[in-house]
Design a protein around this motif. Structure first.
Motif, PDB file in Angstrom:
ATOM      1  N   GLU A 144       0.855  -1.145  -0.004  1.00  0.00           N
ATOM      2  CA  GLU A 144      -0.089  -0.053   0.138  1.00  0.00           C
ATOM      3  C   GLU A 144       0.794   1.109   0.019  1.00  0.00           C
ATOM      4  O   GLU A 144       0.341   2.267  -0.687  1.00  0.00           O
ATOM      5  CB  GLU A 144      -1.096   0.005   1.022  1.00  0.00           C
ATOM      6  CG  GLU A 144      -0.351   0.093   2.498  1.00  0.00           C
ATOM      7  CD  GLU A 144       0.016  -1.347   3.047  1.00  0.00           C
ATOM      8  OE1 GLU A 144       0.294  -1.288   4.355  1.00  0.00           O
ATOM      9  OE2 GLU A 144      -0.032  -2.348   2.244  1.00  0.00           O
TER      10      GLU A 144
ATOM     11  N   LEU B  28      -7.263   0.096   1.689  1.00  0.00           N
ATOM     12  CA  LEU B  28      -6.872  -1.267   1.163  1.00  0.00           C
ATOM     13  C   LEU B  28      -5.579  -2.051   1.882  1.00  0.00           C
ATOM     14  O   LEU B  28      -5.593  -3.372   1.927  1.00  0.00           O
ATOM     15  CB  LEU B  28      -6.679  -1.397  -0.317  1.00  0.00           C
ATOM     16  CG  LEU B  28      -8.140  -1.279  -1.081  1.00  0.00           C
ATOM     17  CD1 LEU B  28      -7.880  -0.908  -2.557  1.00  0.00           C
ATOM     18  CD2 LEU B  28      -8.957  -2.507  -0.767  1.00  0.00           C
TER      19      LEU B  28
ATOM     20  N   ALA C 176      -5.698  -4.177   7.502  1.00  0.00           N
ATOM     21  CA  ALA C 176      -6.029  -5.182   7.620  1.00  0.00           C
ATOM     22  C   ALA C 176      -7.560  -5.441   8.199  1.00  0.00           C
ATOM     23  O   ALA C 176      -8.309  -6.289   7.814  1.00  0.00           O
ATOM     24  CB  ALA C 176      -5.292  -6.006   8.593  1.00  0.00           C
ATOM     25  N   ALA C 177      -7.754  -4.514   9.318  1.00  0.00           N
ATOM     26  CA  ALA C 177      -9.185  -4.590   9.869  1.00  0.00           C
ATOM     27  C   ALA C 177     -10.303  -4.231   8.930  1.00  0.00           C
ATOM     28  O   ALA C 177     -11.355  -4.358   9.451  1.00  0.00           O
ATOM     29  CB  ALA C 177      -9.196  -3.479  11.034  1.00  0.00           C
ATOM     30  N   ALA C 178      -9.912  -3.343   7.846  1.00  0.00           N
ATOM     31  CA  ALA C 178     -11.104  -3.245   7.074  1.00  0.00           C
ATOM     32  C   ALA C 178     -11.184  -4.157   5.866  1.00  0.00           C
ATOM     33  O   ALA C 178     -11.876  -3.870   4.645  1.00  0.00           O
ATOM     34  CB  ALA C 178     -10.474  -1.925   6.351  1.00  0.00           C
ATOM     35  N   ARG C 179     -10.739  -5.351   6.101  1.00  0.00           N
ATOM     36  CA  ARG C 179     -10.961  -6.545   4.984  1.00  0.00           C
ATOM     37  C   ARG C 179     -12.487  -6.621   4.798  1.00  0.00           C
ATOM     38  O   ARG C 179     -12.738  -7.079   3.278  1.00  0.00           O
ATOM     39  CB  ARG C 179     -10.243  -7.715   5.558  1.00  0.00           C
ATOM     40  CG  ARG C 179      -8.778  -7.985   5.532  1.00  0.00           C
ATOM     41  CD  ARG C 179      -8.412  -9.491   5.524  1.00  0.00           C
ATOM     42  NE  ARG C 179      -6.924  -9.386   5.633  1.00  0.00           N
ATOM     43  CZ  ARG C 179      -6.014  -9.320   6.700  1.00  0.00           C
ATOM     44  NH1 ARG C 179      -6.575  -9.641   7.944  1.00  0.00           N
ATOM     45  NH2 ARG C 179      -4.798  -9.371   6.432  1.00  0.00           N
ATOM     46  N   PRO C 180     -13.444  -6.672   5.548  1.00  0.00           N
ATOM     47  CA  PRO C 180     -14.795  -7.009   5.120  1.00  0.00           C
ATOM     48  C   PRO C 180     -15.095  -6.079   4.055  1.00  0.00           C
ATOM     49  O   PRO C 180     -16.381  -6.270   3.521  1.00  0.00           O
ATOM     50  CB  PRO C 180     -15.613  -6.758   6.400  1.00  0.00           C
ATOM     51  CG  PRO C 180     -14.661  -6.850   7.721  1.00  0.00           C
ATOM     52  CD  PRO C 180     -13.288  -6.525   6.995  1.00  0.00           C
TER      53      PRO C 180
ATOM     54  N   HIS D 280     -12.956  -4.577   1.808  1.00  0.00           N
ATOM     55  CA  HIS D 280     -12.008  -4.532   0.607  1.00  0.00           C
ATOM     56  C   HIS D 280     -12.583  -4.839  -0.596  1.00  0.00           C
ATOM     57  O   HIS D 280     -12.110  -3.813  -1.397  1.00  0.00           O
ATOM     58  CB  HIS D 280     -10.821  -5.555   1.034  1.00  0.00           C
ATOM     59  CG  HIS D 280      -9.813  -4.953   1.947  1.00  0.00           C
ATOM     60  ND1 HIS D 280      -8.519  -5.830   2.196  1.00  0.00           N
ATOM     61  CD2 HIS D 280      -9.680  -3.960   2.584  1.00  0.00           C
ATOM     62  CE1 HIS D 280      -7.786  -5.160   3.085  1.00  0.00           C
ATOM     63  NE2 HIS D 280      -8.526  -3.790   3.425  1.00  0.00           N
ATOM     64  N   PRO D 281     -13.509  -5.613  -0.973  1.00  0.00           N
ATOM     65  CA  PRO D 281     -14.089  -5.676  -2.291  1.00  0.00           C
ATOM     66  C   PRO D 281     -14.586  -4.558  -2.731  1.00  0.00           C
ATOM     67  O   PRO D 281     -14.308  -3.963  -3.861  1.00  0.00           O
ATOM     68  CB  PRO D 281     -14.956  -6.894  -2.110  1.00  0.00           C
ATOM     69  CG  PRO D 281     -14.472  -7.841  -0.979  1.00  0.00           C
ATOM     70  CD  PRO D 281     -14.067  -6.780  -0.005  1.00  0.00           C
TER      71      PRO D 281
ATOM     72  N   ARG E 138     -11.986  -1.924  -3.368  1.00  0.00           N
ATOM     73  CA  ARG E 138     -11.319  -2.104  -4.897  1.00  0.00           C
ATOM     74  C   ARG E 138     -12.201  -1.613  -5.914  1.00  0.00           C
ATOM     75  O   ARG E 138     -11.794  -1.011  -6.821  1.00  0.00           O
ATOM     76  CB  ARG E 138     -11.028  -3.650  -4.835  1.00  0.00           C
ATOM     77  CG  ARG E 138      -9.864  -4.284  -3.956  1.00  0.00           C
ATOM     78  CD  ARG E 138      -9.527  -5.354  -4.363  1.00  0.00           C
ATOM     79  NE  ARG E 138      -8.500  -6.015  -3.499  1.00  0.00           N
ATOM     80  CZ  ARG E 138      -8.789  -6.733  -2.298  1.00  0.00           C
ATOM     81  NH1 ARG E 138     -10.191  -7.113  -2.413  1.00  0.00           N
ATOM     82  NH2 ARG E 138      -7.903  -7.134  -1.562  1.00  0.00           N
TER      83      ARG E 138
ATOM     84  N   THR F 126     -14.508   2.065   6.946  1.00  0.00           N
ATOM     85  CA  THR F 126     -13.186   1.611   7.097  1.00  0.00           C
ATOM     86  C   THR F 126     -12.745   2.043   8.407  1.00  0.00           C
ATOM     87  O   THR F 126     -12.148   1.392   9.257  1.00  0.00           O
ATOM     88  CB  THR F 126     -12.232   2.300   6.177  1.00  0.00           C
ATOM     89  OG1 THR F 126     -12.584   1.603   4.811  1.00  0.00           O
ATOM     90  CG2 THR F 126     -10.864   1.933   6.377  1.00  0.00           C
TER      91      THR F 126
END
Length: 278
Positions: free
Chosen positions: A4, A121, A124-128, A130-131, A134, A170
């Protein structure tokens, strides 16, 4: 360097590949930040024929502090090299040059959004989300590559509002209370001008849009704080810990005061004028 951070590196101004657009397109008024008035579309008198600033090394001494805290997030080189294919505004017809000046601030706003999305992006905590992040990143990048006429008429505010929903989500994910149930502070838009916050515990706080002008944040704990839009002009960040602080941009830091002991996230650089601070 993380992926990133490498992506963010491309979203910094590269004056060597720009036709000095910020020095022409943007207006400024005589104040503590600028030594004179300049309307939009008129070249700054310090701008040379080579598109370089003649007083770049002495901007603060010459009364142009405002220039030292500005960053186009890479919009200058995008507009110069891609949108207008390397065409110089000096040799372009007046209508074409005016279009360049209209497009530049639009792309600058889009590139700022690209900065936030790229950083999000990497969290890591924002993975839910991420799609969705993107998809927003791809759409924002697509918008920056539109023809000049379409960019000039783009409703940036509407797009920013859509992206902001994701950035808020986020922030909530990253700042969620820890397992011990520690509550995080919500100081969104707070008037903290001149506030005495020396040594304050602001871990995981939301400081989105907070007015921290001339605030004393010496030794404050700002780890994992959301800094998007926080006004840090003349704020004292000496000895403060901003490790993991996110949505913090270089212009915000450049406008603040700090020292060599200030701890910063990987995404930003220590301002040169901090190096001599005690």
């Amino acid at each position: 360097m993380s992926d990133e951070t490498a992506g963010l590196a491309e979203l910094r101004g590269d004056c060597g590949n720009c036709f000095g657009l910020c020095c022409v397109a943007l207006p400024f008024a005589a104040s503590a930040d600028f030594a004179l008035d300049k309307p939009a579309g008129r070249p700054c008198p310090n701008l040379g024929t080579d598109h370089r600033c003649g007083v770049h090394a002495r901007l603060r001494d010459k009364g142009f502090t405002g220039c030292t805290v500005y960053d186009c997030f890479g919009a200058g080189q995008k507009v110069s090299g891609h949108t207008f294919g390397g065409q110089d505004w000096r040799g372009a017809p007046k209508e074409r040059a005016r279009l360049m000046f209209d497009v530049f601030p639009v792309v600058r706003q889009l590139h700022e959004l690209l900065w936030y999305l790229t950083e999000a992006l990497g969290l890591a905590a924002a993975r839910p989300v991420h799609p969705e992040l993107r998809r927003a990143l791809r759409e924002t990048e697509r918008l920056t590559r539109q023809p000049a006429e379409e960019l000039a008429g783009l409703d940036v505010a509407a797009h920013r509002q859509q992206v902001n929903v994701l950035l808020l989500r986020t922030s909530e994910l990253v700042r969620a209370p820890d397992r011990k149930g520690r509550k995080v502070k919500d100081r969104r838009g707070a008037d903290l001008i001149g506030a005495r916050l020396r040594g304050a515990d602001l871990r995981g706080a939301s400081l989105r849009g907070a007015y921290l002008i001339a605030a004393d944040l010496t030794g404050a704990d700002l780890r994992d704080a959301d800094m998007i839009g926080a006004d840090l002009r003349d704020a004292d960040l000496g000895d403060a810990d901003l490790t993991g602080a996110f949505f913090l941009t270089q212009p915000q830091l450049n406008a603040a005061r700090g020292n060599r002991a200030t701890k910063l996230p990987e995404s930003v650089r220590r301002p040169a004028h901090w190096e001599t601070a005690d």
